[in-house]
Design an enzyme around this catalytic site. Structure first.
Site, PDB file in Angstrom:
ATOM      1  N   GLU A   1      -7.522   5.425  15.415  1.00 30.05           N
ATOM      2  CA  GLU A   1      -7.057   3.995  15.389  1.00 30.05           C
ATOM      3  C   GLU A   1      -6.737   3.301  16.761  1.00 30.05           C
ATOM      4  O   GLU A   1      -5.570   4.189  17.010  1.00 30.05           O
ATOM      5  CB  GLU A   1      -6.328   3.582  14.303  1.00 30.05           C
ATOM      6  CG  GLU A   1      -6.926   3.597  12.904  1.00 30.05           C
ATOM      7  CD  GLU A   1      -6.158   3.036  11.684  1.00 30.05           C
ATOM      8  OE1 GLU A   1      -5.258   2.460  12.155  1.00 30.05           O
ATOM      9  OE2 GLU A   1      -6.442   3.495  10.704  1.00 30.05           O
TER      10      GLU A   1
ATOM     11  N   ASN B   1      -5.023   7.755   4.159  1.00 25.95           N
ATOM     12  CA  ASN B   1      -4.762   7.009   5.563  1.00 25.95           C
ATOM     13  C   ASN B   1      -3.317   7.081   5.760  1.00 25.95           C
ATOM     14  O   ASN B   1      -2.586   6.542   4.921  1.00 25.95           O
ATOM     15  CB  ASN B   1      -5.352   5.752   5.157  1.00 25.95           C
ATOM     16  CG  ASN B   1      -5.069   4.715   6.378  1.00 25.95           C
ATOM     17  OD1 ASN B   1      -6.015   4.946   7.517  1.00 25.95           O
ATOM     18  ND2 ASN B   1      -4.032   3.990   6.494  1.00 25.95           N
ATOM     19  N   GLU B   2      -2.904   7.626   6.767  1.00 21.59           N
ATOM     20  CA  GLU B   2      -1.591   7.609   7.501  1.00 21.59           C
ATOM     21  C   GLU B   2      -0.442   8.084   6.491  1.00 21.59           C
ATOM     22  O   GLU B   2       0.339   7.314   6.267  1.00 21.59           O
ATOM     23  CB  GLU B   2      -1.346   6.129   7.928  1.00 21.59           C
ATOM     24  CG  GLU B   2      -2.287   5.619   9.201  1.00 21.59           C
ATOM     25  CD  GLU B   2      -1.870   4.124   9.635  1.00 21.59           C
ATOM     26  OE1 GLU B   2      -2.131   3.732  10.869  1.00 21.59           O
ATOM     27  OE2 GLU B   2      -1.183   3.372   8.794  1.00 21.59           O
TER      28      GLU B   2
ATOM     29  N   GLU C   1      -3.209  -8.089   7.421  1.00 24.56           N
ATOM     30  CA  GLU C   1      -3.688  -7.652   8.749  1.00 24.56           C
ATOM     31  C   GLU C   1      -4.642  -8.736   9.522  1.00 24.56           C
ATOM     32  O   GLU C   1      -5.650  -8.453  10.320  1.00 24.56           O
ATOM     33  CB  GLU C   1      -4.379  -6.370   8.755  1.00 24.56           C
ATOM     34  CG  GLU C   1      -3.355  -5.414   8.314  1.00 24.56           C
ATOM     35  CD  GLU C   1      -3.899  -4.019   8.319  1.00 24.56           C
ATOM     36  OE1 GLU C   1      -3.111  -2.815   8.769  1.00 24.56           O
ATOM     37  OE2 GLU C   1      -4.949  -3.637   7.512  1.00 24.56           O
ATOM     38  N   LYS C   2      -4.647  -9.922   8.938  1.00 24.99           N
ATOM     39  CA  LYS C   2      -5.829 -10.809   9.315  1.00 24.99           C
ATOM     40  C   LYS C   2      -5.403 -11.408  10.630  1.00 24.99           C
ATOM     41  O   LYS C   2      -6.121 -12.004  11.386  1.00 24.99           O
ATOM     42  CB  LYS C   2      -5.662 -12.220   8.477  1.00 24.99           C
ATOM     43  CG  LYS C   2      -4.241 -12.726   8.275  1.00 24.99           C
ATOM     44  CD  LYS C   2      -4.317 -14.032   7.141  1.00 24.99           C
ATOM     45  CE  LYS C   2      -2.992 -14.770   6.935  1.00 24.99           C
ATOM     46  NZ  LYS C   2      -2.196 -13.927   6.170  1.00 24.99           N
ATOM     47  N   PHE C   3      -4.190 -11.236  11.256  1.00 26.15           N
ATOM     48  CA  PHE C   3      -4.052 -11.373  12.660  1.00 26.15           C
ATOM     49  C   PHE C   3      -4.029 -10.253  13.640  1.00 26.15           C
ATOM     50  O   PHE C   3      -3.612 -10.455  14.776  1.00 26.15           O
ATOM     51  CB  PHE C   3      -2.648 -12.059  12.908  1.00 26.15           C
ATOM     52  CG  PHE C   3      -2.516 -13.482  12.440  1.00 26.15           C
ATOM     53  CD1 PHE C   3      -3.203 -14.830  12.903  1.00 26.15           C
ATOM     54  CD2 PHE C   3      -1.813 -13.784  11.057  1.00 26.15           C
ATOM     55  CE1 PHE C   3      -3.134 -15.864  12.440  1.00 26.15           C
ATOM     56  CE2 PHE C   3      -1.638 -14.878  10.545  1.00 26.15           C
ATOM     57  CZ  PHE C   3      -2.337 -16.121  11.021  1.00 26.15           C
ATOM     58  N   HIS C   4      -4.216  -9.132  13.056  1.00 30.70           N
ATOM     59  CA  HIS C   4      -4.641  -7.909  13.754  1.00 30.70           C
ATOM     60  C   HIS C   4      -5.696  -7.981  14.646  1.00 30.70           C
ATOM     61  O   HIS C   4      -6.821  -8.245  14.212  1.00 30.70           O
ATOM     62  CB  HIS C   4      -4.543  -6.650  12.901  1.00 30.70           C
ATOM     63  CG  HIS C   4      -4.252  -5.247  13.589  1.00 30.70           C
ATOM     64  ND1 HIS C   4      -5.395  -4.993  14.558  1.00 30.70           N
ATOM     65  CD2 HIS C   4      -3.443  -4.571  13.600  1.00 30.70           C
ATOM     66  CE1 HIS C   4      -4.951  -3.656  14.835  1.00 30.70           C
ATOM     67  NE2 HIS C   4      -3.905  -3.516  14.816  1.00 30.70           N
TER      68      HIS C   4
ATOM     69  N   ARG D   1       0.909  -1.161  -0.038  1.00 31.71           N
ATOM     70  CA  ARG D   1       0.068   0.070   0.008  1.00 31.71           C
ATOM     71  C   ARG D   1       0.910   1.140  -0.156  1.00 31.71           C
ATOM     72  O   ARG D   1       2.121   1.109   0.034  1.00 31.71           O
ATOM     73  CB  ARG D   1      -0.992   0.149   1.181  1.00 31.71           C
ATOM     74  CG  ARG D   1      -0.225  -0.115   2.469  1.00 31.71           C
ATOM     75  CD  ARG D   1      -1.366   0.038   3.743  1.00 31.71           C
ATOM     76  NE  ARG D   1      -0.582   0.368   5.016  1.00 31.71           N
ATOM     77  CZ  ARG D   1      -1.213   0.519   6.056  1.00 31.71           C
ATOM     78  NH1 ARG D   1      -2.500   0.225   6.098  1.00 31.71           N
ATOM     79  NH2 ARG D   1      -0.719   0.484   7.127  1.00 31.71           N
TER      80      ARG D   1
ATOM     81  N   TRP E   1       2.158  -6.552  13.470  1.00 36.22           N
ATOM     82  CA  TRP E   1       3.402  -5.888  12.923  1.00 36.22           C
ATOM     83  C   TRP E   1       4.586  -5.807  13.624  1.00 36.22           C
ATOM     84  O   TRP E   1       5.588  -5.535  13.054  1.00 36.22           O
ATOM     85  CB  TRP E   1       3.025  -4.539  12.056  1.00 36.22           C
ATOM     86  CG  TRP E   1       2.231  -3.764  12.932  1.00 36.22           C
ATOM     87  CD1 TRP E   1       0.841  -3.393  13.010  1.00 36.22           C
ATOM     88  CD2 TRP E   1       2.616  -2.799  13.937  1.00 36.22           C
ATOM     89  NE1 TRP E   1       0.381  -2.514  13.656  1.00 36.22           N
ATOM     90  CE2 TRP E   1       1.615  -2.183  14.327  1.00 36.22           C
ATOM     91  CE3 TRP E   1       4.011  -2.505  14.307  1.00 36.22           C
ATOM     92  CZ2 TRP E   1       1.692  -1.064  15.385  1.00 36.22           C
ATOM     93  CZ3 TRP E   1       3.965  -1.569  15.370  1.00 36.22           C
ATOM     94  CH2 TRP E   1       2.943  -0.837  16.011  1.00 36.22           C
TER      95      TRP E   1
END
Length: 691
Positions: free
Chosen positions: A309, A152-153, A357-360, A114, A317
């Site tokens: 957020e 975003n960021e 980000e599936k483990f976030h 991204r 991460w």
């Protein structure tokens, strides 16, 4: 909040990033039902949906977003609608491969993550502005729309680019800043190493070079890179302000980020918002989080801000991603409110099943409503509803800390006496000392009005112009108190050394001159003894021994001589033994202190002296260890006292006025008892507040 459309959302804001484009539409109905159950009233949507909204250069697909916003509106949930420009789609990248960013050593970064764009790319900017206009024209009157969320960021993954487009943009920026090539040569000091330029066309970005790069070129590059990203933000905001007036606009900051001058950026936001991810593995994370939140509140002069957020539990991460133990998420959320936030949002609403980000963690974890995380989500939503009356109240700092991004950038350039002089490493011990003493801090830029502050702290002002020095001098002369840290007053805005010796334009005010900088090697330290020539620390308790007066300086010290200042601490070991380390000069009706060394965690014992002299004390005297206390002030005079226990033991906190704990609804008279990780938010009517 004072902005128009957002005020339609009652109470405190609560919610998170919702990524419905990752899920089939039948899941959406379940999501909004659960949002209502949790008390969610605002969700961020569309952040990474550019490829869904524009499948290719000729097609548009807004139907799914129409249905999504309609669904939110029917369930009374407001939308923070993103412009979706943080991740350009593959078709745009392949049509314009030149928009991909290039590193300093010439590597072009690829699609597949991204923020894969050059900030100076005209193709990216034009496409982003077009998409923003399409969204604004389509949804400006949608009843669910409460807030616009640009990008975003900014600066998370790409802070600079060294491609030809960036080079051309840099040259235009330099021409606007310096006017003539002669002025640029003077500013950059190009007489050194035969670096003179005959025209702007000869200048390139500071790519990888055989040796050290011109320091003022690097400083201008940092300024340019912040401005280049800001130009993208401003281009989108101009469209939103034109097409959708009355709807506030934000972009989510990234705490205390070096790359972007947030003083300048905040001028172009209607509402400051921040992404904060304190590490549950760090026992001091809450102190650094408080520092960040004080900055966010300060960026627009104390106005409420939005925690855009945070992680409900673990992130994905870090090398090791520790979850938040039970109660910690609640406590840290309340801390943001205690430091002036009017809303608590998260990344993310529903845990992703695919992607990076599936483990976030998420408000709705993979296990669903049977999970501990979901239960905490619901409990926090209920508590925030009970705290709704806080919205719009403000927090007032009692001490100012000077923060200058130009100076930060210049301080950390190469070829200085020590690479250990880093802004955050200098700032954090000073801030922690104030935090531990219950002193609320405002951050201020160099040009700020200081009249409201008895005490101003400057942990470092490496880059200092005469106008700022004159402003600080006038403040002290009129009765203010200034504490200035080491390696300050060194250079002007071009990073040229001030003539006449350090600390340059502060020399008269501080009453000292630096003969030589004396860095301290890694792994060693130098003893510093409070007490100057008298052998007793000013303000020390009777009978205080030598052990109470001895501090250790690490990384940095200076050979200084006094020119009207009195010595309050001396070096007690090494080559500087016997020389002044900490000084104070009475000036006008105030005082100016100079700390010539980096004292780390011992800084608090020095700061106690100017705190006492300035009459600045704790927000709530008598705080036990691990307890944080702040006060928010409502327009009608009501006070909201936040008490947060960050420690593992129960704490009893004496109160200075009776009130009602809004979290429990119970009256509190003389003291509040806080469980481990416990909290109280006590409403104190104006008539009950004691002096």
């Amino acid at each position: 909040m004072t902005v128009d459309r957002l005020t339609r959302v009652p109470g405190l804001l609560y919610g998170g990033d919702w990524n419905p484009e990752q899920w089939p539409e039948q899941v959406w109905a379940e999501d909004v039902k659960l949002m209502a159950e949790a008390g969610v009233n605002l969700v961020t949507v569309g952040v990474f949906s550019w490829a869904r909204l524009q499948p290719d250069s000729h097609r548009r697909d807004f139907g799914w977003l129409d249905r999504l916003l309609d669904l939110l509106q029917r369930h009374g949930i407001a939308a923070d609608l993103a412009t979706a420009t943080a991740s350009p789609p593959a078709w745009l990248v392949r049509a314009h491969p030149e928009l991909l960013p290039v590193t300093a050593d010439g590597v072009r970064l690829e699609f597949g993550s991204r923020q894969h764009y050059c900030p100076s790319s005209t193709a990216y900017r034009a496409a982003a502005v077009r998409l923003t206009r399409m969204l604004a024209e389509r949804y400006r009157d949608h009843p669910a729309l409460a807030l616009w969320h640009i990008h975003n960021e900014y600066g998370d993954h790409v802070q600079e680019c060294f491609c030809p487009a960036s080079a051309a943009h840099f040259r235009r920026w330099l021409r606007e800043r310096h006017g003539t090539i002669g002025e640029l040569n003077r500013s950059w000091g190009t007489a050194c190493w035969s670096q003179g330029y005959g025209s702007f066309e000869q200048i390139e970005p500071p790519r990888t070079a055989p040796g050290p790069v011109n320091p003022t070129q690097l400083l201008d590059w940092r300024r340019f890179c912040s401005d280049a990203l800001l130009a993208l933000h401003r281009a989108e905001k101009a469209v939103l302000d034109e097409v959708s007036p009355g709807v506030p606009v934000t972009t989510n900051f990234m705490s205390m980020l070096k790359a972007l001058d947030y003083w300048e950026w905040s001028r172009h936001e209607d509402l400051v918002s921040d992404d904060a991810y304190p590490d549950p593995a760090d026992p001091r994370a809450h102190v650094n989080a408080a520092m960040t939140y004080d900055l966010m509140r300060s960026l627009k002069g104390g106005r409420p801000w939005l925690l855009m957020e945070q992680a409900p539990s673990a992130v994905s991460w870090r090398p090791v991603n520790l979850p938040k133990r039970p109660g910690l998420h609640r406590l840290w959320s309340l801390q943001a409110l205690a430091r002036g936030a009017d809303g608590i949002l998260h990344f993310q609403w529903r845990a992703s099943s695919a992607g990076a980000e599936k483990f976030h963690s998420a408000m709705l974890p993979h296990r669903g409503t049977a999970s501990r995380g979901w239960q905490e989500t619901v409990r926090l939503g209920a508590e925030l509803r009970r705290l709704g009356e806080l919205a719009g109240s403000r927090l007032h700092g009692r001490t100012a800390v000077l923060l200058d991004w130009d100076s930060w950038w210049a301080l950390e350039l190469d070829d200085h006496p020590s690479a250990r002089m880093r802004w955050l490493d200098l700032l954090r011990p000073w801030y922690a000392a104030l935090y531990e003493r219950g002193v609320t801090v405002d951050f201020v830029p160099p040009g700020a009005d200081l009249d409201d502050y008895r005490l101003v702290l400057a942990p470092n002002l490496y880059l200092l112009d005469t106008a700022t020095a004159d402003r600080l001098t006038a403040h002290v002369r009129a009765g203010g108190h200034l504490v200035c840290g080491p390696f300050s007053g060194i250079a002007d805005r071009h990073d040229h050394i001030h003539p006449g010796g350090h600390p340059g334009p502060l020399r008269e005010l501080l009453g000292v001159v630096v003969d030589e900088h004396w860095p301290i090697p890694d792994g060693t330290s130098t003893a510093v003894t409070l007490g100057g020539a008298t052998g007793a620390a000013p303000g020390a308790a009777p009978g205080a021994g030598a052990g109470d007066r001895e501090l250790r300086a690490e990384h940095w010290s200076e050979w200084i001589e006094t020119e009207g200042a009195e010595t309050l601490a001396r070096y007690a070991s090494g080559a500087l033994a016997g020389l002044p380390a900490v000084t104070r000069r009475r000036y006008g009706t105030g005082s100016a202190w100079y700390l010539s060394c980096h004292l780390g965690t011992g800084i608090g014992r020095v700061l106690d002296l100017p705190l006492a002299e300035a009459g600045v004390g704790a927000e709530l005297p008598g705080l036990p260890p691990d307890v944080e206390a702040t006060r928010r002030h409502a327009a009608d005079g009501t006070r909201y006292l936040f008490l947060l226990n960050h420690g593992p033991a129960e704490r009893r906190v004496p109160l200075d006025a009776p009130g009602t704990d809004l979290l429990t609804g119970t009256a509190v008279a003389t003291a509040a008892t806080l469980a481990p990780l416990g909290a109280a938010v006590i409403r104190i009517p104006a008539a009950e507040e004691r002096p």
